[in-house]
Design a protein around this motif. Structure first.
Motif, PDB file in Angstrom:
ATOM      1  N   LEU A  16     -83.620 -11.958   0.773  1.00  0.00           N
ATOM      2  CA  LEU A  16     -83.544 -13.360   1.693  1.00  0.00           C
ATOM      3  C   LEU A  16     -82.889 -14.370   0.839  1.00  0.00           C
ATOM      4  N   LEU A  17     -83.122 -14.640  -0.298  1.00  0.00           N
ATOM      5  CA  LEU A  17     -82.423 -15.780  -0.968  1.00  0.00           C
ATOM      6  C   LEU A  17     -80.802 -15.564  -1.116  1.00  0.00           C
ATOM      7  N   LEU A  18     -80.731 -14.035  -1.324  1.00  0.00           N
ATOM      8  CA  LEU A  18     -79.260 -13.620  -1.367  1.00  0.00           C
ATOM      9  C   LEU A  18     -78.665 -13.609  -0.019  1.00  0.00           C
ATOM     10  N   ASN A  19     -79.145 -13.596   1.123  1.00  0.00           N
ATOM     11  CA  ASN A  19     -78.587 -13.730   2.292  1.00  0.00           C
ATOM     12  C   ASN A  19     -78.163 -15.116   2.681  1.00  0.00           C
ATOM     13  N   ARG A  37     -74.310 -16.616   2.984  1.00  0.00           N
ATOM     14  CA  ARG A  37     -73.806 -17.417   4.456  1.00  0.00           C
ATOM     15  C   ARG A  37     -73.069 -18.726   3.635  1.00  0.00           C
ATOM     16  N   MET A  38     -73.625 -19.226   2.812  1.00  0.00           N
ATOM     17  CA  MET A  38     -73.159 -20.559   2.145  1.00  0.00           C
ATOM     18  C   MET A  38     -71.917 -20.173   1.090  1.00  0.00           C
ATOM     19  N   GLY A  39     -71.909 -19.035   0.830  1.00  0.00           N
ATOM     20  CA  GLY A  39     -70.556 -18.694  -0.205  1.00  0.00           C
ATOM     21  C   GLY A  39     -71.038 -19.049  -1.793  1.00  0.00           C
ATOM     22  N   PRO A  40     -70.502 -18.426  -2.633  1.00  0.00           N
ATOM     23  CA  PRO A  40     -70.900 -18.177  -4.090  1.00  0.00           C
ATOM     24  C   PRO A  40     -71.172 -19.899  -4.419  1.00  0.00           C
ATOM     25  N   HIS A  41     -70.132 -20.865  -4.042  1.00  0.00           N
ATOM     26  CA  HIS A  41     -70.195 -22.088  -4.591  1.00  0.00           C
ATOM     27  C   HIS A  41     -70.782 -23.244  -3.691  1.00  0.00           C
ATOM     28  N   HIS A  70     -75.531  -9.265  -7.716  1.00  0.00           N
ATOM     29  CA  HIS A  70     -74.761 -10.022  -6.654  1.00  0.00           C
ATOM     30  C   HIS A  70     -73.831 -10.931  -7.049  1.00  0.00           C
ATOM     31  N   GLY A  71     -73.871 -10.890  -8.588  1.00  0.00           N
ATOM     32  CA  GLY A  71     -72.696 -11.798  -9.264  1.00  0.00           C
ATOM     33  C   GLY A  71     -73.273 -13.261  -9.501  1.00  0.00           C
TER      34      GLY A  71
END
Length: 535
Positions: free
Chosen positions: A246-249, A253-257, A282-283
């Motif tokens: 859920l956090l990764l989702n 949506r917000m992008g890595p930055h 997931h980086g």
């Protein structure tokens, strides 16, 4: 990597898992499989960064005396290794010794090396305690390489590990350049293992379709959702984070930055380790997330126990899928806990509102919280009614979304999503009845992309639609004694179709004519045969 190849990779790995599991329990085998996939990811990422860092010094060819180019470089440049590893810690945030890299481990498996098990044990320990700037103590604690489930003797266990690792290495061979997709493959496998785990799956996995709804809601602007996604979230929190999907989702949506830092809490040790691996896979750098192993309801995370209101941590977005109607034992001191003091304690029989109030306490004034709960929180009486009433009168419940039944692996009951805000703009509460909008599946019902988009669009623009959504003023909710049962506000009854008497009369006349013609023709046949005619 295309979506088709991602699915193919996931299915390839699942087929390997299904083939190799044998007599081992699926949950046990899951931990081995996912740990090896994790090691593969870390190794590929590290070797790619090392090749870039060393440039022309990176060995182009190797001989049979070494397993990896990096091992050859290490052996020929022992004095330079400390500075090289210092650089790698700065750039990729971790170090893996050459003998512990996946390609070296896979080579040992291929050659049936008797030292494979010992090397793996040393490698896992090094990653836990030495690889990262942050200590990932216990990351592989659920992987018992000395387990009798792998074999009775060291030789049997080593042989079993050789077989498992060689199969995984062979299956991944055609995807060798698709390193970034391993995170998606990891998610796919978690989902597949969850599907086979039944009720246990509720401890660690939120179905992707529901995760999409929650993550979309909390990333939209809190006061004006119609303006779209926020530019940045300084922090996002899931206090019952499971495997972290859920956090990764939200991050996706917000992008890595687009997120300052990710925070999660998980009580189950196995699932806690899955979440930490999932973040790294997931980086997400070790400095960009913090997952705490502990009891949310007991609030045993020191960071969240800050008594000074000015220093209390607060989050821009909070998402959660806590265990439904969890039985808990609140002590007397809990009544004065800052999280519950203003609203009261949830009953022992169901901690749903205790979880909700925990999260809500740490929500920023301009933040958004989306939480999955059983429908009972909408209408149950007693202590839950008092908490619900307080939240409504204070203007904190923004939206109630009813979902179809049988969406979860862990339960077939229908659930709802509550969207809460400390400072919400509309005076009304938006009700969305999506319970009848789904695609029926063999084991679980599914929400299609269209169903998900409709829910999100309705929330974003607060649209009203007959039998689907409605904005309800507080006066009406108060008349209903603060009961939020969706059926009280959105009628799902299908009205009876009006009958056109004139048209129906005409149809009956035509039918009577057709009957008369048919009977006359039939009587002609009967007359020729000398039989009794129809009256």
């Amino acid at each position: 990597m295309t979506e088709q190849n991602q699915t193919k990779l996931g299915k390839t790995l699942w087929a390997i898992a299904d083939q190799l599991r044998g007599a081992m329990d699926a949950d046990d085998f899951r931990d081995y499989m996912l740990s090896f996939l994790f090691l593969r990811y870390l190794s590929d990422n590290y070797e790619a960064a090392a090749k870039k860092e060393l440039g022309s010094d990176y060995p182009a060819q190797i001989d049979s005396s070494v397993s990896t180019p990096l091992q050859l470089w290490y052996e020929g440049n022992l004095d330079d290794v400390p500075e090289f590893e210092k650089q790698m810690r700065r750039k990729v945030h971790y170090v893996i010794e050459p003998q512990h890299l996946w390609s070296s481990i896979a080579n040992m498996a291929r050659t049936q090396d008797a030292e494979l098990l010992h090397t793996l044990q040393a490698g896992f320990k090094y990653i836990e305690t030495e690889s990262f700037q942050s200590t990932f103590q216990g990351l592989f604690s659920e992987i018992d390489l000395a387990s009798p489930k792998l074999g009775k003797s060291y030789t049997e266990r080593n042989a079993k590990l050789c077989a498992i690792i060689q199969k995984i290495a062979d299956g991944l061979a055609e995807f060798s350049k698709e390193m970034d997709a391993l995170g998606d493959a990891y998610e796919y496998l978690i989902g597949q293992f969850a599907a086979g785990s039944g009720k246990k799956a509720g401890e660690f996995y939120t179905p992707q379709q529901i995760s999409d709804i929650l993550s979309s809601i909390v990333t939209l602007d809190s006061q004006e959702p119609r303006t779209g996604v926020k530019q940045r979230l300084e922090s996002v929190m899931d206090f019952a984070c499971g495997s972290g999907s859920l956090l990764l989702n939200v991050r996706k949506r917000m992008g890595p930055h687009g997120i300052g830092k990710i925070y999660g809490q998980e009580k189950n040790i196995t699932t806690y380790n899955l979440a930490r691996m999932n973040m790294l896979l997931h980086g997400v750098k070790d400095t960009e997330f913090e997952i705490f192993h502990g009891d949310t309801l007991a609030n045993d995370w020191d960071m969240l126990r800050e008594l000074n209101p000015a220093k209390k941590p607060a989050f821009d977005a909070i998402v959660a899928n806590p265990p439904f109607s969890y039985r808990w034992e609140p002590n007397e001191a809990m009544a004065d806990d800052v999280r519950f003091k203003s609203h009261g304690l949830a009953p022992k029989s169901a901690a749903d509102f205790a979880f909700l109030l925990h999260g809500f306490h740490f929500l920023k004034d301009e933040g958004v919280m989306a939480i999955i709960l059983p429908h009972g929180v909408l209408f149950r009486g007693g202590a839950e009614e008092r908490i619900r009433k307080k939240l409504l009168l204070d203007g904190h419940i923004d939206t109630v979304i009813g979902l179809p039944s049988n969406l979860f692996y862990s339960t077939g009951i229908p659930v709802c999503i509550l969207v809460l805000k400390k400072c919400k703009k509309p005076d009304d509460v938006l009700f969305i009845n999506a319970a009848e909008h789904f695609a029926k599946g063999k084991r679980q019902n599914q929400l299609t992309d269209e169903h998900i988009a409709k829910i999100i669009h309705t929330y974003q623009y607060r649209d009203e639609e007959a039998r689907y959504s409605r904005r309800v003023e507080m006066a009406e909710i108060e008349k209903n004694d603060f009961n939020l049962n969706i059926s009280r506000y959105i009628s799902t009854a299908v009205g009876e179709a009006e009958i056109d008497l004139e048209a129906t009369h005409g149809e009956l006349v035509e039918i009577e004519k057709a009957i008369a013609v048919a009977k006359a023709k039939h009587n002609e046949f009967l007359k020729e045969l000398g039989l009794k005619l129809l009256p």
